[in-house]
Each structure stands twice: as structure tokens, then as C-alpha cells.
Design a protein around this motif. Structure first.
Motif, PDB file in Angstrom:
ATOM      1  N   VAL A 153       0.841  -1.204   0.000  1.00 16.52           N
ATOM      2  CA  VAL A 153       0.000   0.000   0.000  1.00 16.52           C
ATOM      3  C   VAL A 153       0.871   1.248   0.000  1.00 16.52           C
ATOM      4  O   VAL A 153       0.598   2.216  -0.717  1.00 16.52           O
ATOM      5  CB  VAL A 153      -0.934  -0.002   1.231  1.00 16.52           C
ATOM      6  N   ALA A 154       1.947   1.232   0.796  1.00 19.16           N
ATOM      7  CA  ALA A 154       2.847   2.390   0.869  1.00 19.16           C
ATOM      8  C   ALA A 154       3.494   2.664  -0.479  1.00 19.16           C
ATOM      9  O   ALA A 154       3.620   3.815  -0.900  1.00 19.16           O
ATOM     10  CB  ALA A 154       3.915   2.147   1.934  1.00 19.16           C
ATOM     11  N   ARG A 155       3.912   1.613  -1.155  1.00 22.51           N
ATOM     12  CA  ARG A 155       4.561   1.774  -2.464  1.00 22.51           C
ATOM     13  C   ARG A 155       3.585   2.372  -3.474  1.00 22.51           C
ATOM     14  O   ARG A 155       3.950   3.255  -4.254  1.00 22.51           O
ATOM     15  CB  ARG A 155       5.057   0.407  -2.955  1.00 22.51           C
ATOM     16  N   ARG A 156       2.352   1.881  -3.456  1.00 20.60           N
ATOM     17  CA  ARG A 156       1.347   2.403  -4.378  1.00 20.60           C
ATOM     18  C   ARG A 156       1.040   3.872  -4.083  1.00 20.60           C
ATOM     19  O   ARG A 156       0.953   4.705  -4.992  1.00 20.60           O
ATOM     20  CB  ARG A 156       0.077   1.560  -4.287  1.00 20.60           C
ATOM     21  N   GLU A 157       0.897   4.201  -2.802  1.00 23.98           N
ATOM     22  CA  GLU A 157       0.581   5.578  -2.411  1.00 23.98           C
ATOM     23  C   GLU A 157       1.755   6.507  -2.703  1.00 23.98           C
ATOM     24  O   GLU A 157       1.567   7.633  -3.175  1.00 23.98           O
ATOM     25  CB  GLU A 157       0.226   5.630  -0.924  1.00 23.98           C
ATOM     26  N   ALA A 158       2.964   6.063  -2.416  1.00 24.60           N
ATOM     27  CA  ALA A 158       4.141   6.884  -2.680  1.00 24.60           C
ATOM     28  C   ALA A 158       4.312   7.135  -4.173  1.00 24.60           C
ATOM     29  O   ALA A 158       4.641   8.245  -4.597  1.00 24.60           O
ATOM     30  CB  ALA A 158       5.392   6.205  -2.114  1.00 24.60           C
ATOM     31  N   THR A 159       4.083   6.115  -4.973  1.00 27.86           N
ATOM     32  CA  THR A 159       4.184   6.260  -6.428  1.00 27.86           C
ATOM     33  C   THR A 159       3.135   7.248  -6.940  1.00 27.86           C
ATOM     34  O   THR A 159       3.411   8.064  -7.824  1.00 27.86           O
ATOM     35  CB  THR A 159       4.002   4.898  -7.116  1.00 27.86           C
ATOM     36  N   ARG A 160       1.940   7.171  -6.374  1.00 29.35           N
ATOM     37  CA  ARG A 160       0.869   8.081  -6.789  1.00 29.35           C
ATOM     38  C   ARG A 160       1.225   9.539  -6.506  1.00 29.35           C
ATOM     39  O   ARG A 160       0.938  10.432  -7.304  1.00 29.35           O
ATOM     40  CB  ARG A 160      -0.426   7.716  -6.054  1.00 29.35           C
ATOM     41  N   ARG A 161       1.877   9.782  -5.379  1.00 27.80           N
ATOM     42  CA  ARG A 161       2.206  11.147  -4.985  1.00 27.80           C
ATOM     43  C   ARG A 161       3.520  11.643  -5.589  1.00 27.80           C
ATOM     44  O   ARG A 161       3.765  12.852  -5.630  1.00 27.80           O
ATOM     45  CB  ARG A 161       2.328  11.230  -3.456  1.00 27.80           C
ATOM     46  N   ALA A 162       4.351  10.722  -6.037  1.00 23.29           N
ATOM     47  CA  ALA A 162       5.721  11.065  -6.400  1.00 23.29           C
ATOM     48  C   ALA A 162       5.842  12.087  -7.526  1.00 23.29           C
ATOM     49  O   ALA A 162       6.652  13.013  -7.454  1.00 23.29           O
ATOM     50  CB  ALA A 162       6.490   9.798  -6.772  1.00 23.29           C
TER      51      ALA A 162
ATOM     52  N   TYR B  26      11.623  10.444  -7.410  1.00 22.03           N
ATOM     53  CA  TYR B  26      11.724   9.285  -8.282  1.00 22.03           C
ATOM     54  C   TYR B  26      12.589   8.188  -7.659  1.00 22.03           C
ATOM     55  O   TYR B  26      13.379   8.427  -6.751  1.00 22.03           O
ATOM     56  CB  TYR B  26      12.329   9.688  -9.637  1.00 22.03           C
ATOM     57  N   GLY B  27      12.435   6.986  -8.181  1.00 26.98           N
ATOM     58  CA  GLY B  27      13.315   5.868  -7.906  1.00 26.98           C
ATOM     59  C   GLY B  27      13.571   5.551  -6.450  1.00 26.98           C
ATOM     60  O   GLY B  27      12.639   5.313  -5.675  1.00 26.98           O
ATOM     61  N   PRO B  28      14.863   5.548  -6.061  1.00 24.41           N
ATOM     62  CA  PRO B  28      15.253   5.124  -4.710  1.00 24.41           C
ATOM     63  C   PRO B  28      14.584   5.917  -3.595  1.00 24.41           C
ATOM     64  O   PRO B  28      14.293   5.361  -2.534  1.00 24.41           O
ATOM     65  CB  PRO B  28      16.771   5.355  -4.708  1.00 24.41           C
ATOM     66  N   GLU B  29      14.356   7.214  -3.800  1.00 22.95           N
ATOM     67  CA  GLU B  29      13.703   8.030  -2.781  1.00 22.95           C
ATOM     68  C   GLU B  29      12.313   7.493  -2.461  1.00 22.95           C
ATOM     69  O   GLU B  29      11.922   7.386  -1.290  1.00 22.95           O
ATOM     70  CB  GLU B  29      13.585   9.484  -3.246  1.00 22.95           C
ATOM     71  N   VAL B  30      11.567   7.165  -3.496  1.00 23.14           N
ATOM     72  CA  VAL B  30      10.211   6.664  -3.320  1.00 23.14           C
ATOM     73  C   VAL B  30      10.229   5.300  -2.638  1.00 23.14           C
ATOM     74  O   VAL B  30       9.444   5.031  -1.723  1.00 23.14           O
ATOM     75  CB  VAL B  30       9.485   6.578  -4.681  1.00 23.14           C
ATOM     76  N   ASP B  31      11.143   4.444  -3.073  1.00 24.27           N
ATOM     77  CA  ASP B  31      11.256   3.115  -2.469  1.00 24.27           C
ATOM     78  C   ASP B  31      11.612   3.216  -0.988  1.00 24.27           C
ATOM     79  O   ASP B  31      11.051   2.496  -0.147  1.00 24.27           O
ATOM     80  CB  ASP B  31      12.328   2.285  -3.188  1.00 24.27           C
ATOM     81  N   ASP B  32      12.541   4.100  -0.661  1.00 24.57           N
ATOM     82  CA  ASP B  32      12.985   4.258   0.720  1.00 24.57           C
ATOM     83  C   ASP B  32      11.848   4.742   1.608  1.00 24.57           C
ATOM     84  O   ASP B  32      11.656   4.247   2.728  1.00 24.57           O
ATOM     85  CB  ASP B  32      14.159   5.239   0.772  1.00 24.57           C
TER      86      ASP B  32
END
Length: 209
Positions: free
Chosen positions: A38-47, A53-59
Motif C-alpha cells: 500500500v505504501a509503495r502504491r501511495e508513494a508512487t501516486r504522490r511522487a 523518483y526511484g530510490p527516494e520513493v522506495d525508501d
């Protein structure tokens, strides 16, 4: 899944997360996996809107999932079973993602946190047909009080946190202050703003208890 199955699933989560040893570890591992998804999906949506981008979002997604798991564990006794346990749990991680991404954005970008963009304040009022003039008049009154009645410090903190939506901890870091000190400044600014708007007839006076 019917209500009975949901209730059984909720009890299973609470029981396993409240256990010890390998039972709790397995439950935490399972929940972390769901939270991270859920966090990955939400972070990608807001990114994209925050230019991350990339590593920042994953972290951020990993951090948010881990922090949410800890918060859920601490507040397990507050779950009342009024919704699916996972629905309740996902609220923690979605909120954490939003907080972390906003904080990251403000800390790593040169933002004009004291910029007086009154259009942002005006956008808070959802004026209906025939109410645009009234809303504009109120915004003008508010901006006048902010400019002429607040101290420089009060104006900066109010504009940054209320109008430009800078997170309080990010602003504290930029100003070399603390959250508590800035909350006090904001409290005094709101109090003064309300008093002035009451005296000018834009807001009703608070009734004494």
C-alpha cells in the motif's frame, strides 16, 4: 467476505499481533508485506507531483511501512472491529507516506515558505454561485490582518504552515527552532487573527461557557 468472516479475520490479526515469539513475528511479517504494498502504491501516486523518483520513493515506502507497523502494534488495543483490520491498518501507512513525502519535499527543495500567495488562501473557500464576492472580501480582510496586525514571526509561521502547507517540523528545521515553539507562535497568530476578524464583524464572537 461476509461480516462473520471479517470478524473472524479481525480477531485473528489482533490475536496474532498481540502474541509473542514466532506467532507475532509471522503476523508482523505478513502485515508488513501488505503495508509496504500500500505504501509503495501511495508513494508512487504522490511522487510525480513532488518530483520524486526511484530510490527516494522506495525508501519512503519501506520507512512508512515499518513505522506504521510499529504504530499499529502500539495501538492494537484501540482497534474496535468497526471495519476490516487491514482497512484500519492501511490508514496508518497512507498517513505516514503523506507525512514523509511532504517532509522530504520541503527539506530537499528551495521553497519560498514565507511567500504570500493569497490565491492559495482564497482557494480554501468553496464559494457557490453568488458567494464569490463575499469570499473574496473575507480573504481580503484576513490578508489585511495578517499583513498589518501579526508580528513578522507570526506572519511567517502562519503563511508557511496554514497557507503554503509547509510541515511544521520542516519549517522548524529551516528556522532553527522547535515544533513546540512554532506551535506557540501559530496559536498566538490564530488568536490575534480571530480577535481582529471578530472586531471587524467578519466572525461571530465566541460565547462564554
Amino acid at each position: 467476505m461476509d461480516d462473520l468472516q471479517i470478524a473472524q479475520d479481525n480477531r485473528r490479526w489482533v490475536r496474532r499481533l498481540g502474541a509473542t515469539g514466532s506467532v507475532r513475528e509471522a503476523a508482523c511479517g505478513e502485515l508488513y508485506s501488505l503495508l509496504h504494498r500500500v505504501a509503495r502504491r501511495e508513494a508512487t501516486r504522490r511522487a510525480s507531483s513532488l518530483r520524486m523518483y526511484g530510490p527516494e520513493v522506495d525508501d519512503i515506502a519501506h520507512q512508512a511501512a515499518a513505522d506504521a507497523l510499529m504504530a499499529i502494534s502500539r495501538r492494537l488495543d484501540t482497534f474496535r472491529g468497526e471495519s476490516r483490520f487491514t482497512t484500519w491498518a492501511f490508514k496508518f501507512v497512507i498517513f505516514d507516506v503523506a507525512t514523509k513525502m511532504n517532509r522530504h519535499h520541503w527539506r530537499h527543495h528551495d521553497v519560498p515558505y514565507d511567500y504570500e500567495d493569497w490565491s492559495r488562501l482564497a482557494s480554501r473557500f468553496e464559494a457557490g454561485p453568488g458567494q464569490e464576492a463575499e469570499a473574496a472580501e473575507f480573504v481580503t480582510a484576513v490578508s489585511g490582518v495578517i499583513k498589518n496586525k501579526l508580528t513578522d514571526r507570526q506572519r511567517l509561521v502562519f503563511m508557511a504552515t496554514v497557507v503554503n502547507e509547509v510541515p511544521m517540523d520542516a519549517l522548524a528545521e529551516k528556522l532553527g527552532s522547535t515544533r513546540n515553539a512554532l506551535y506557540k507562535v501559530l496559536f498566538d497568530a490564530r488568536k490575534k487573527l480571530r480577535a481582529e476578524l471578530v472586531s471587524e464583524g467578519y466572525l461571530p464572537a465566541l460565547r462564554s461557557p
